[in-house]
Design a protein around this motif. Sequence first.
Motif, short mmCIF file in Angstrom:
data_model
loop_
_atom_site.label_atom_id
_atom_site.label_comp_id
_atom_site.label_asym_id
_atom_site.label_seq_id
_atom_site.Cartn_x
_atom_site.Cartn_y
_atom_site.Cartn_z
N VAL A 1 -6.16 40.96 14.42
CA VAL A 1 -5.20 42.05 14.31
C VAL A 1 -5.00 43.15 15.35
O VAL A 1 -3.76 43.36 15.93
N THR A 2 -6.00 43.43 15.75
CA THR A 2 -6.13 44.41 16.93
C THR A 2 -5.40 43.65 18.09
O THR A 2 -4.50 44.20 18.92
N MET A 3 -5.90 42.50 18.40
CA MET A 3 -5.20 41.80 19.70
C MET A 3 -3.78 41.60 19.49
O MET A 3 -3.03 41.71 20.51
N ARG A 4 -3.24 41.18 18.28
CA ARG A 4 -1.86 41.02 18.05
C ARG A 4 -0.97 42.06 18.49
O ARG A 4 -0.06 42.00 19.29
N ASN A 5 -1.68 43.43 18.11
CA ASN A 5 -0.99 44.68 17.94
C ASN A 5 -0.76 44.94 19.75
O ASN A 5 0.10 45.23 20.25
N LEU A 6 -2.02 44.92 20.40
CA LEU A 6 -2.06 45.01 21.84
C LEU A 6 -1.01 44.24 22.53
O LEU A 6 -0.29 44.68 23.66
N MET A 7 -0.95 42.79 22.13
CA MET A 7 0.10 42.05 22.73
C MET A 7 1.49 42.39 22.59
O MET A 7 2.52 42.22 23.49
N MET A 8 1.93 43.00 21.16
CA MET A 8 3.13 43.39 20.86
C MET A 8 3.50 44.61 21.90
O MET A 8 4.58 44.80 22.27
N GLN A 9 2.42 45.30 21.99
CA GLN A 9 2.83 46.63 22.91
C GLN A 9 3.07 46.09 24.33
O GLN A 9 3.97 46.64 24.95
N GLY A 10 2.22 45.09 24.78
CA GLY A 10 2.56 44.67 26.04
C GLY A 10 3.89 43.96 26.03
O GLY A 10 4.61 44.14 27.32
N ALA A 11 4.40 43.27 25.26
CA ALA A 11 5.80 42.61 25.28
C ALA A 11 6.66 43.35 25.22
O ALA A 11 7.88 43.38 25.65
N GLN A 12 6.36 44.98 24.93
CA GLN A 12 7.50 45.85 24.85
C GLN A 12 7.55 46.48 26.21
O GLN A 12 8.38 47.48 26.30
N GLY A 13 6.60 46.20 27.22
CA GLY A 13 6.51 46.72 28.52
C GLY A 13 5.53 47.79 28.88
O GLY A 13 5.45 48.27 29.76
N ASN A 14 4.73 47.94 27.92
CA ASN A 14 3.47 48.91 28.03
C ASN A 14 2.46 47.82 28.63
O ASN A 14 1.63 47.23 28.07
N LEU A 15 2.30 48.11 30.15
CA LEU A 15 1.36 47.00 30.94
C LEU A 15 0.00 47.82 31.08
O LEU A 15 -0.93 47.06 31.55
N VAL A 16 -0.20 48.98 30.40
CA VAL A 16 -1.50 49.62 30.58
C VAL A 16 -2.56 49.44 29.40
O VAL A 16 -3.69 50.01 29.32
#
Length: 716
Positions: A365-380
């Motif tokens: 679940v944690t990995m899914r949330n981080l990937m969704m943030q990365g998909a929105q442009g947050n690369l940090v």
Amino acid sequence: MKDKRTQWLSRLTGAFDKAKRQGNNTTPTSRERGAVTVQNPLRSVGLTLFLLFFISIIVMVVVVGILSAQISKGIITDKVSEASKETIVQAADKIDFFFENIENMSVQIMSDDVIADNLTKYKETTLSAYDKLQAGATITNRLKNYVMANNKIADINVVPLTLESTSYKSSTSIKEEVFKSAWMEDIKKADGRAVWLPTLKAGYVTTPNTFAVGRVLRNIKTSTIEGILVVELKESSLKEVLNGLSIGEGSQIGIVSQTNKVVWNGNTESLESDYPINIVADTTKYKEVRETNDFETSVNGDTKLVVYDKLNRSNWFLGGNVSINELTKEASKINTVIWICVLVSAAVASVLGFLVMRMIGAPLVTMRNLMMQGAQGNLVVRTKVGSRRDEIGQLGESFNRMMEQITQLVRQTSASAQEVLNTAAELSDASRKTALSAKEISIATEEIASGASSLAVEAERGNDLTSNINVKVAQVVASNQQMEVSSNEVMKSSEQGKMYMSELITKTNTTEEMTRSMVEKVEKLQESTRSIRKILDVLHSMTKQTNILSLNATIEAARAGAAGKGFMVVADEIRKLADQSKQSIDVVAQITDTIQHEIKDTVTVLSEAYPLFQEQISSVKYTDEIFKQVAERMGSFTVQLQDVTGSIQQLKESQSILSDAMSNVSAVAEESSATSEEVASLSTEQLSISSGLVKLSEKLEELSNSLKESLSKFTI
């Protein structure tokens, strides 16, 4: 040159289109710019794994428990059935022995000289009333002595054949309906054989609640029929013989007649009534499958295990029944243990499922949330791997490396976009100047290309005709060569077929000799099975003699009383061994008959097959002659094909020379035309490319600005 320019222009256009699409796709939507959307918990991997652990463990425990309970009940039922059958068989043997003693006593009464003499004296017409009374009293006292000698006998009576008969009658109270009863007719039809009569509440002659054995009373001295001898037995005597027989708690034991009427079951009130379980009907219905003398039936909704055995003397049935639920009530405790195990397993499955959710579901679940943030442009964003070295830890490390690579790629792309923007401006100025020069060259080259085209068309037409002739000749050569190869292959196949046919003739002759030898051996085997059959007949006769000897020994042991009990056991064992030997001999006889039948069929089949083998040899020889003729004709056909191939080869060489000449003419014409057309085409293309370069330069500038704007939305 034309192809290279076209490819370069297509690649440049495709690169600009791709860059524009990527720039458009990197623009986040209003939904993506919001917070991370949480998916439905019911669709999570953790909950799925939890349900798999929980359901699999519970299902396995329940299935194993139910199977264990069913197997336990089946084993208990089988064991009780086997023990009950043995008990019923032994009890039936005891009853048969008791009935045999009573029949022997009735034979002893018929053989009694005192009774025989007084029966004859009683019918004398010259005898005084006093002497007749004395003769009757002597017979009566003699019968009472037999009654007193056996406490299981209720009474012994002599019934005249008719009511008006002057023969001796043991009791003056014999009712008139006795003479009209069906059982009297059955005894008369038996003509001296013992007939067993089921229990009647009213009795047969003098005593109620009795069963009886009757036979025609024949005077051994005069051979005249004096009446019917009826030995009435107490209904309670069967209880003494069975001596508390039981096949389990709550079981019921009973003896039923051929009409399924109760002869005895320990309850006097139920005498003459129908037995609740129709043993007679079941044994008749399942005659072929009831060799084990047991079956299950339902009585008032309760499943009963019924065990029975037939009484040889009376043709009655001794049967016992017990509730299967009563037998397996101890096994029902397994159900309680099963449910306890289910509860414990549910608790264990819950704990294991929770641990799996914590160890696998939560990190996913944690990995899914981080990937969704990365998909929105947050690369940090980065995941905290910690000390885990399993697949989850490896996935976290791979995610961090992926985000770092994407960050570097975005930085490089941003720098490259600025350089492309500067280059696009310079390219736009150069392409405008090139477009003006290309327009003037295009007009001049179009006039040169028009004249060269006419010459190329005529040369091409002559070259096409020569090429078609060349192709046809080549096809003829190839076909002729293929026919030559095929003829050689047919020749080889024919030679090989001759070799195979020679081997087949040899093997067929060998098969014929083997078949003839097999017929002789099978006939000898048939003679051997006939000898075995004769030996089995002798053994079968020996088992019959042994059985008769054991029966005589049993009778002598019964007459000897207590002193002959040991010998009676030995005689019974001998009788069982004789029965087992008879069964074994019957099985061997059946097997021998089967072997004889199979041998006879084998001899018939071999006899029918022998003429077929002879016909096969004739056919093989005829086929061998055909192969030889084919080989001779294919040899002459191959020689003719080689001559035709030589002639066609010469024609092919001549055609090749003509084709080369026409090709040279056509090549010169085409080269001239092609050169003119290429110059015209290049001029036109250069004009088109120049115009396209102007547009692409403008488009490249727009895309550079768009790409720079899209990259500015990433956080790096």
